[in-house]
Scaffold this active site. Structure first.
Site, short mmCIF file in Angstrom:
data_model
loop_
_atom_site.label_atom_id
_atom_site.label_comp_id
_atom_site.label_asym_id
_atom_site.label_seq_id
_atom_site.Cartn_x
_atom_site.Cartn_y
_atom_site.Cartn_z
N LYS A 221 53.50 -32.46 -78.77
CA LYS A 221 54.82 -31.84 -79.00
C LYS A 221 54.66 -30.46 -79.63
O LYS A 221 55.28 -29.48 -79.22
CB LYS A 221 55.64 -32.76 -79.92
CG LYS A 221 56.79 -32.10 -80.64
CD LYS A 221 57.92 -31.74 -79.71
CE LYS A 221 58.92 -30.82 -80.38
NZ LYS A 221 60.00 -30.43 -79.53
N CYS A 275 63.80 -25.21 -83.83
CA CYS A 275 62.53 -25.84 -83.43
C CYS A 275 61.41 -24.81 -83.34
O CYS A 275 60.41 -24.91 -84.05
CB CYS A 275 62.70 -26.56 -82.11
SG CYS A 275 63.72 -28.02 -82.29
#
Ligand SMILES: NC(=O)c1ccc[n+]([C@@H]2O[C@H](COP(=O)([O-])OP(=O)(O)OC[C@H]3O[C@@H](n4cnc5c(N)ncnc54)[C@H](O)[C@@H]3O)[C@@H](O)[C@H]2O)c1
Length: 433
Positions: A221, A275
């Site tokens: 990720k 993010c």
């Protein structure tokens, strides 16, 4: 109930899913599972959010979220609550709480710990717990697992099941991508991975699922987002270089990418958001050369200042001083087509302008969909316009300026237009003179 019983429950859709944290990630995930026929309970500590969701109103903009929410609530497949005692009724828990950075640029796991504390208040024996929030490498095995084991006296992989499967959707495409993106799953044992894989197959039976170690899943990720963030930083560096040379980085990048698969350079623009801005810092504690990510962050974070400098220079050419000007900032979200302003470079631009003392008007049809202001209201008496987000709605700007017969300075952070389209002085980030 044994592993096989839980597996059968999952395969036969006879399980209840609890999603903890129904924010930008958790709510689309909840209603997408519910739309596939799964019973889902969404848990959150934000009472206002729960009230909104229960009144069938999407608390933020995400394509199709309002439709999915209404349908799944009306069919009783989805409900939202702050009543954690309902955790007793769930078989599978997915944790989607926020994991921001703290003031020392390290992950702030307070939401994660508060979620874990709620979870252990109810029996977790034979349940599957999946960490979906972004986490630094080792979090599942070195923090979540020992924490749950200590608080419950149960063993992960034997008495309950534990896996990590990080979310990789982008806002604005959440519901679509949940059904098509591959999943990277790291269970603490093979059985944990198997159970978690079956859960995500509910979103699409053909979904690609990669099973690996928990740490590799967490790293996967972070690699995804750091790759994108560093590439955007490089594109922005190219933008700055092209400006220095009086050339157009957008055009150069278009040419070099064309029919040349080894180059997929993105175009310059404002880079930020909750993010991309933070995920690199989840790695820097573990890196031999953290400067690489820190440099990308420095570069991306500095573009708003660069835009203000460009504007000042252009105003000076007209004998104007920024402090005495009216500036319209178009867009506040951190990227096109969404309403999320967290760590948005567009907000940073508006704030920097306010710090300069000038009059700032902002306009974002996603962030303020009910505003009575229109694009033409906001630009009408502006000395300068900054296109901070490339929302498609701003495509009307040239015709609006024509009708208003105005010639403000336009600074376009995205090069949405050709110079000839804009009445007045048009300057694009990444294009020199
Ligand atoms: N937003 C994205 O596009 C995106 C994409 C991929 C991954 N992620 C990651 O997913 C995670 C969630 O991000 P987000 O954008 O949805 O955050 P968010 O802030 O929108 O949602 C988090 C939710 O968790 C709730 N919460 C906090 N503590 C809680 C608790 N103890 N119990 C129940 N609810 C609790 C908050 O009230 C909030 O509604 C983060 O780790 C983020 O990095 C986000």
């Amino acid at each position: 109930m044994s592993y096989l019983e839980l597996l059968h429950k999952i395969i036969e859709n006879k399980f209840t899913l609890g999603v903890i944290g129904i924010g930008r990630v958790g709510l689309p995930l909840s209603v997408t599972f519910a739309q596939k026929g799964i019973n889902v309970i969404g848990f959150d500590i934000n009472d206002e959010l729960i009230k909104k969701v229960n009144s069938l109103t999407a608390p933020f903009f995400e394509p199709n979220l309002d439709i999915y929410l209404k349908e799944t609530m009306k069919s009783n497949k989805f409900s939202a609550t702050n009543d954690y005692s309902l955790l007793k009724n769930v078989d599978v828990i997915i944790i989607t709480v926020g994991t921001p950075l703290n003031e020392h640029f390290v992950p702030d796991y307070s939401q994660l710990f508060s979620a874990l504390d709620k979870i252990v208040q109810y029996p977790i024996k034979n349940k599957l717990i999946i960490l979906r929030s972004t986490s630094s490498p080792g979090t599942l095995e070195n923090i979540v697992k020992p924490y749950l084991e200590k608080k419950t006296n149960l063993k992960a992989g034997e008495d309950f099941y534990l896996a990590v499967c990080p979310e990789r959707i982008v806002e604005g495409k959440a519901i679509e991508e949940l059904q098509i993106l591959p999943e990277i799953i790291g269970g603490v044992t093979e059985t944990c991975s198997k159970l978690a894989s079956e859960i995500f197959r509910k979103l699409n039976s053909n979904k690609k699922i990669f099973v690996t170690t928990p740490k590799a899943a967490e790293l996967g990720k972070l690699f995804t987002n750091v790759y994108r963030y560093v590439n955007f930083a490089l594109a922005n560096e190219f933008g700055l270089i092209a400006e220095e040379h009086g050339e157009d980085a957008h055009e150069i990048i278009r040419i070099v990418n064309e029919d040349y698969n080894r180059c997929r350079i993105p175009t310059p623009g404002l880079t930020g958001g909750p993010c991309l801005s933070k995920d690199g810092y989840f790695l820097t504690q573990h890196m031999p050369f953290p400067e690489f990510i820190q440099m990308a962050s420095k570069l991306n974070e500095n573009i708003p200042n660069h835009i203000i400098k460009k504007l000042k220079k252009e105003l000076e050419r007209e004998g104007k001083i920024l402090t005495l000007c009216k500036v319209a900032v178009l867009g506040l979200a951190y990227k096109s087509g969404i309403d999320d302003t967290r760590l948005s470079p567009a907000v940073k631009i508006a704030d920097l302008l306010k710090d300069e003392g000038c009059e700032v008007k902002t306009y974002d049809p996603y962030v303020y969909p009910d505003s009575s202001n229109s694009l033409s209201d906001v630009v009408r008496d502006a000395d300068a316009i900054i296109i901070a987000v490339n929302h498609p709605e701003f495509k009307d700007l040239p015709s609006i300026l024509n009708v208003l017969n105005k010639e403000p300075i336009v600074i376009d952070c995205w090069k949405m237009f050709d110079e000839k389209e804009i009445k007045g002085r048009y300057i694009a980030f990444g294009k020199g003179k």
